[in-house]
Design a protein around this motif. Sequence first.
Motif, PDB file in Angstrom:
ATOM      1  N   LEU A 175       0.807  -1.208   0.000  1.00  0.00           N
ATOM      2  CA  LEU A 175       0.000   0.000   0.000  1.00  0.00           C
ATOM      3  C   LEU A 175       0.847   1.269   0.000  1.00  0.00           C
ATOM      4  CD1 LEU A 175      -2.795  -1.049   2.537  1.00  0.00           C
ATOM      5  CD2 LEU A 175      -2.991  -0.859   0.042  1.00  0.00           C
ATOM      6  N   VAL A 176       1.946   1.241   0.797  1.00  0.00           N
ATOM      7  CA  VAL A 176       2.771   2.438   0.912  1.00  0.00           C
ATOM      8  C   VAL A 176       3.532   2.717  -0.366  1.00  0.00           C
ATOM      9  CG1 VAL A 176       4.742   3.437   2.134  1.00  0.00           C
ATOM     10  CG2 VAL A 176       2.931   2.281   3.412  1.00  0.00           C
ATOM     11  N   THR A 177       4.086   1.669  -0.965  1.00  0.00           N
ATOM     12  CA  THR A 177       4.884   1.866  -2.169  1.00  0.00           C
ATOM     13  C   THR A 177       4.027   2.075  -3.396  1.00  0.00           C
ATOM     14  OG1 THR A 177       4.980  -0.528  -2.538  1.00  0.00           O
ATOM     15  CG2 THR A 177       6.764   0.469  -1.267  1.00  0.00           C
ATOM     16  N   GLY A 178       2.747   1.700  -3.322  1.00  0.00           N
ATOM     17  CA  GLY A 178       1.877   1.879  -4.464  1.00  0.00           C
ATOM     18  C   GLY A 178       2.141   0.897  -5.567  1.00  0.00           C
ATOM     19  N   SER A 179       2.913  -0.093  -5.326  1.00  0.00           N
ATOM     20  CA  SER A 179       3.223  -1.091  -6.346  1.00  0.00           C
ATOM     21  C   SER A 179       3.128  -2.460  -5.710  1.00  0.00           C
ATOM     22  CB  SER A 179       4.632  -0.860  -6.915  1.00  0.00           C
ATOM     23  OG  SER A 179       4.986  -1.937  -7.758  1.00  0.00           O
ATOM     24  N   SER A 180       2.383  -3.337  -6.353  1.00  0.00           N
ATOM     25  CA  SER A 180       2.263  -4.697  -5.849  1.00  0.00           C
ATOM     26  C   SER A 180       3.379  -5.595  -6.339  1.00  0.00           C
ATOM     27  CB  SER A 180       0.911  -5.293  -6.252  1.00  0.00           C
ATOM     28  OG  SER A 180       0.770  -5.262  -7.669  1.00  0.00           O
ATOM     29  N   GLY A 181       4.145  -5.135  -7.309  1.00  0.00           N
ATOM     30  CA  GLY A 181       5.302  -5.892  -7.773  1.00  0.00           C
ATOM     31  C   GLY A 181       4.928  -7.299  -8.154  1.00  0.00           C
ATOM     32  N   ALA A 182       5.518  -8.240  -7.482  1.00  0.00           N
ATOM     33  CA  ALA A 182       5.276  -9.642  -7.777  1.00  0.00           C
ATOM     34  C   ALA A 182       3.844 -10.056  -7.468  1.00  0.00           C
ATOM     35  CB  ALA A 182       6.249 -10.519  -6.984  1.00  0.00           C
ATOM     36  N   LEU A 183       3.117  -9.225  -6.721  1.00  0.00           N
ATOM     37  CA  LEU A 183       1.730  -9.574  -6.420  1.00  0.00           C
ATOM     38  C   LEU A 183       0.838  -9.424  -7.646  1.00  0.00           C
ATOM     39  CD1 LEU A 183       1.233  -7.856  -2.944  1.00  0.00           C
ATOM     40  CD2 LEU A 183       1.461 -10.314  -3.401  1.00  0.00           C
ATOM     41  N   ASP A 184       1.332  -8.693  -8.670  1.00  0.00           N
ATOM     42  CA  ASP A 184       0.516  -8.497  -9.862  1.00  0.00           C
ATOM     43  C   ASP A 184       0.181  -9.817 -10.551  1.00  0.00           C
ATOM     44  OD1 ASP A 184       0.540  -5.814  -9.407  1.00  0.00           O
ATOM     45  OD2 ASP A 184       2.270  -5.435 -10.728  1.00  0.00           O
ATOM     46  N   SER A 185       1.117 -10.732 -10.493  1.00  0.00           N
ATOM     47  CA  SER A 185       0.903 -12.013 -11.179  1.00  0.00           C
ATOM     48  C   SER A 185       0.191 -13.026 -10.294  1.00  0.00           C
ATOM     49  CB  SER A 185       2.239 -12.603 -11.629  1.00  0.00           C
ATOM     50  OG  SER A 185       3.090 -12.797 -10.510  1.00  0.00           O
ATOM     51  N   LEU A 186      -0.231 -12.612  -9.105  1.00  0.00           N
ATOM     52  CA  LEU A 186      -0.912 -13.521  -8.185  1.00  0.00           C
ATOM     53  C   LEU A 186      -2.343 -13.020  -7.969  1.00  0.00           C
ATOM     54  CD1 LEU A 186       1.869 -14.137  -5.517  1.00  0.00           C
ATOM     55  CD2 LEU A 186       1.212 -15.644  -7.408  1.00  0.00           C
ATOM     56  N   PRO A 187      -3.300 -13.890  -7.860  1.00  0.00           N
ATOM     57  CA  PRO A 187      -3.100 -15.329  -7.978  1.00  0.00           C
ATOM     58  C   PRO A 187      -3.177 -15.788  -9.421  1.00  0.00           C
ATOM     59  CG  PRO A 187      -5.345 -14.887  -7.295  1.00  0.00           C
ATOM     60  CD  PRO A 187      -4.680 -13.550  -7.421  1.00  0.00           C
ATOM     61  N   SER A 188      -2.278 -16.628  -9.848  1.00  0.00           N
ATOM     62  CA  SER A 188      -2.282 -17.183 -11.198  1.00  0.00           C
ATOM     63  C   SER A 188      -3.264 -18.334 -11.254  1.00  0.00           C
ATOM     64  CB  SER A 188      -0.887 -17.664 -11.569  1.00  0.00           C
ATOM     65  OG  SER A 188      -0.485 -18.721 -10.719  1.00  0.00           O
ATOM     66  N   GLY A 189      -3.505 -18.821 -12.489  1.00  0.00           N
ATOM     67  CA  GLY A 189      -4.433 -19.937 -12.648  1.00  0.00           C
ATOM     68  C   GLY A 189      -3.957 -21.188 -11.942  1.00  0.00           C
ATOM     69  N   SER A 240       8.275  -7.086  -4.304  1.00  0.00           N
ATOM     70  CA  SER A 240       8.791  -8.301  -4.928  1.00  0.00           C
ATOM     71  C   SER A 240       9.850  -8.955  -4.036  1.00  0.00           C
ATOM     72  CB  SER A 240       9.398  -7.975  -6.293  1.00  0.00           C
ATOM     73  OG  SER A 240       8.416  -7.444  -7.156  1.00  0.00           O
ATOM     74  N   LEU A 241      10.701  -8.110  -3.445  1.00  0.00           N
ATOM     75  CA  LEU A 241      11.732  -8.645  -2.551  1.00  0.00           C
ATOM     76  C   LEU A 241      11.100  -9.389  -1.378  1.00  0.00           C
ATOM     77  CD1 LEU A 241      14.883  -8.504  -2.044  1.00  0.00           C
ATOM     78  CD2 LEU A 241      14.334  -6.672  -0.436  1.00  0.00           C
ATOM     79  N   ALA A 242      10.021  -8.798  -0.811  1.00  0.00           N
ATOM     80  CA  ALA A 242       9.365  -9.454   0.319  1.00  0.00           C
ATOM     81  C   ALA A 242       8.731 -10.776  -0.102  1.00  0.00           C
ATOM     82  CB  ALA A 242       8.315  -8.521   0.915  1.00  0.00           C
ATOM     83  N   ILE A 243       8.090 -10.781  -1.278  1.00  0.00           N
ATOM     84  CA  ILE A 243       7.467 -12.013  -1.764  1.00  0.00           C
ATOM     85  C   ILE A 243       8.530 -13.092  -1.987  1.00  0.00           C
ATOM     86  CG2 ILE A 243       6.335 -13.053  -3.743  1.00  0.00           C
ATOM     87  CD1 ILE A 243       4.394 -11.713  -1.983  1.00  0.00           C
ATOM     88  N   ILE A 244       9.631 -12.726  -2.615  1.00  0.00           N
ATOM     89  CA  ILE A 244      10.690 -13.698  -2.895  1.00  0.00           C
ATOM     90  C   ILE A 244      11.253 -14.267  -1.598  1.00  0.00           C
ATOM     91  CG2 ILE A 244      13.017 -13.961  -3.846  1.00  0.00           C
ATOM     92  CD1 ILE A 244      12.200 -11.786  -5.900  1.00  0.00           C
ATOM     93  N   TYR A 245      11.476 -13.386  -0.639  1.00  0.00           N
ATOM     94  CA  TYR A 245      12.036 -13.863   0.628  1.00  0.00           C
ATOM     95  C   TYR A 245      11.052 -14.770   1.364  1.00  0.00           C
ATOM     96  CZ  TYR A 245      13.282 -13.811   5.553  1.00  0.00           C
ATOM     97  OH  TYR A 245      13.546 -14.189   6.828  1.00  0.00           O
ATOM     98  N   ALA A 264      12.022 -12.055 -11.028  1.00  0.00           N
ATOM     99  CA  ALA A 264      11.990 -10.600 -10.885  1.00  0.00           C
ATOM    100  C   ALA A 264      12.893  -9.888 -11.874  1.00  0.00           C
ATOM    101  CB  ALA A 264      12.371 -10.202  -9.474  1.00  0.00           C
ATOM    102  N   GLY A 265      13.580 -10.616 -12.752  1.00  0.00           N
ATOM    103  CA  GLY A 265      14.395  -9.994 -13.781  1.00  0.00           C
ATOM    104  C   GLY A 265      15.873  -9.939 -13.492  1.00  0.00           C
ATOM    105  N   VAL A 266      16.334 -10.531 -12.416  1.00  0.00           N
ATOM    106  CA  VAL A 266      17.755 -10.541 -12.101  1.00  0.00           C
ATOM    107  C   VAL A 266      18.430 -11.629 -12.939  1.00  0.00           C
ATOM    108  CG1 VAL A 266      19.470 -10.834 -10.282  1.00  0.00           C
ATOM    109  CG2 VAL A 266      17.287  -9.714  -9.785  1.00  0.00           C
ATOM    110  N   PRO A 267      19.578 -11.362 -13.564  1.00  0.00           N
ATOM    111  CA  PRO A 267      20.269 -12.390 -14.346  1.00  0.00           C
ATOM    112  C   PRO A 267      20.559 -13.645 -13.512  1.00  0.00           C
ATOM    113  CG  PRO A 267      21.232 -10.235 -14.759  1.00  0.00           C
ATOM    114  CD  PRO A 267      20.254 -10.056 -13.644  1.00  0.00           C
TER     115      PRO A 267
END
Length: 916
Positions: free
Chosen positions: A744-758, A842-847, A877-880
């Motif tokens: 909510l604070v950052t205004g971006s759901s990051g990795a949450l955008d793709s959740l919940p997937s099918g 995204s960092l929080a979701i990954i962790y 998340a796009g990291v090599p």
Amino acid sequence: MSEADAPGTTVPQAPAPSVPPPTRTVEIIDVPAHRLRRPGDLVAMILALLGVVLVLLLAVYAHRTTEGVTEDIENALPDFLERLLDIPLNLLEGLVTFLLPLLVIVERLIRRQVRVVLEALAAAVVAALLTGAGAWLLRSFAPDALVDGLAIASGTALSPAVAAIAALLTTIGSRDRRRAVGWSWNLLWIVLVLQVLMGAMSLPGALVSVLLGRALGLAARYLWGVRGERAYGRDLVTAIRRAGLDPLRIQRIADPEDLAEATAELVTTNSPIGYVTEHPDALPARAERRAEIREERGADDDGAPPTSSPAFMAATSEQADDGEPAPFSSPTPVVTLDDESAPADAGPPAPIRLRVSDPATVALAREGENRVYAVVDADGTRWDVVVLDGDRQVVGTLAAFWSTIRLKGLEQRAVVSLRAAAARAALMTYAAAAAGVRAPRLQGIADEEDSVLLVGEHVSSATTLSAMQPDDITDELLDGAWEQLRVAHDAGLAHRAITGDAILVASGRDVWLTAWENGEIAASELARRLDLAQMLALLALTVGPERAMASASRSLTEEQLVAIAPILQPVALPPATRAAARRDKQVLARVQNLLVDLIPTAQTEPMQLARFSARTVVTVTVAVIAGFILLTTLNFDQIIAAVREANPVWMVVAFLLGLLTYLGSAMSLVAFSPEKLPLWRTTLVQVAASVITLVAPAGIGPAALNLRYLQKNRIATPMALATVALVQVSQFVTTVLLLLVIALVTGSSGALDSLPSGAVLLVVALVLVAASTAFAFPAVRRWVLARLVPMLRQVWPRVVWVVGQPGRLAMGIGGNLIMTIGYLAAFQAALEAFAQSVPLTSLAIIYLVGTAAGSAIPTPGGVGTVELALTSGLRTAGVPTAVAASSAVLFRVLTFWGRVPLGWLAMRYLQKRDAI
């Protein structure tokens, strides 16, 4: 006057002809001999498996050495000698693989031991199959180093035939008692040596094959049991007669439940009495000696032996037509007994019937876990016969060895054979009697088969101290126990195992000190002090600390009382007394307080008797397992490469942020604890949990250590469990709420955008359907509720209590936030070390996903699963890929592996202060 009539002339007399001893019919009441699971077989199996592991390690890590030894052995024979030995080797192989096993089997079949043969054949087949399967697994999946260490040019060196023969010979009997088995083992080793010389097998392969077969054979022996080599029946009678008795009745003495299968039989024998054949001139001396013994015991010399009683004659007159004694009509004997002989004027005495409830003799059987028999001889005298069996000696040897390596200053040479155990028992019995201790005298010793018999005096009308009620134990009896121990100590003897079964009370007034098998001659001062501590603890647990302390103050000097205080601790007590002390933990503490009240200068600080404790064993085991995991799991090349490429400043920042999590975890535990806990020590407990996480699944190790810490702070176990559960629930809720706040604070759901997937929705739906279907069954519903309701009942009051204290609630939530934010910040710093960054959500979701995977899969500390999950999440998340793997590894090194030394130091510090 002839020369023979001259005064002072002795005419040589012809030696008296040898006269066989009188034939006796002996009544035996005993428990039938069953097949035995011998502890020695289990120990030997473990040693054989350890031998297999050792050979495999040598084959891998000392491959050049084992290969060089094998080549040296192969090159030891010239070529012409190899060709010369080729034909004899083939003949020997055929002899060992076919003829000798067949002869061993036929020899057992002649003895009608069909079951033994079938078991040996089954063990051989299983050994061949498992060894063949092991050879295939080695060829298919084993590392090349192991295959190279065991294999030769023609393939793997494991031989199913060798393993099968070793299993058959091991199962069918011991080589020291079966000559055919001994010869078969010798020829097997000769063939193996020749095969290694000829290059047909490798040395490690031959050893592994034999050890595998032997381990499987020993496992079969322990699983199915073996025919015991103990002395029973006629062998038992022969041994008792050789020990100097002329028995008429022999009855097994044990607890009533152990005698449920007892049967009776009659044995007719004329075996020698004593170790020499009886002569007519020796019979009067032996009769005179028996008369002296009866006189000392107060018996009547003129009483007729029990064989003259009509009851005994009726019992022994049931003879078959061929002269052999017939069995009793009832398979279960009469086991009530009158321990006292009839008066001399009452006519011929009735046969003495032995009672199972004889507490003194039953305790004698229970104390040493040996066979004990009550024997009535031809003179009507009652004796106690203790039978030591060779198959039980390994238990005593291991116990003595463990005691020696664990306790300081109490070195005791462990007996390694049956004869050594009997010799030590006889020595201590003789020494106690010679010192003037009121202890049963040893009458004779004899051996037969794999048993040694100790014939001892029977204490009439006696009971054990453990069988008496506290109100029946007078102060005179307490003082008498101390007096017998003082007499022994004055002679330099130490008992080493004073229990309630070792102290007998005869005729309600005389105290006997028995069970000297584990005693010590020329005992050290510490050994005698331990006797005093054992006696005081035993009496305190029996009649109460006050009466025991009063008796000790009357019987001991002030110096002796002072010497008891530092060693009055559970490790110094025998197992039976130690178990009683654990059931009533306040007794020893009360005795310590009474000692201080009596002698204010007494030092009650416990003396360090044990070289190590169970806690030390656990700690060392944890360290060894952790070191093994560390050395075998981590890819050090990858770590070194990652560290070289990383920014050292961010590495230090990540490490410090990881340490901040300890403070947050400690704050949460302090806030939710019902008792006040010091924050600094609680933080050290969280640091120490870094070691536990190496050997326990993620989340379980720290929770177990926190529970132990709360218990050490005198918090009841149910309350401690509820507190630990509340801490874990609060951490989960705080983490989820923090994730939502970040989004909510950052205004971006990051990795949450793709959740919940099918796929996620499908999995969740399937889980919900399966759970609801299972919950529809009453049995499942009761099972789930039985486990959830008690936990909720424990946690809910704690939740209400915490909510009603805003300060504690704030501290707990703050600690959880510090811990979660610390891990997230350390993870971000590890990425910054490689100049990478991802959105905070995204960092929080990954962790969270990575740590959840580590908790879901029960690997120690989530090793492997966490690294893989973090790497996969960073790639998403796009990291090599290379940077993602390096960042995940670096994060785990700084927040998991790198903190292990700190955890080890914290654990040692807390253990020394008895905080965990």
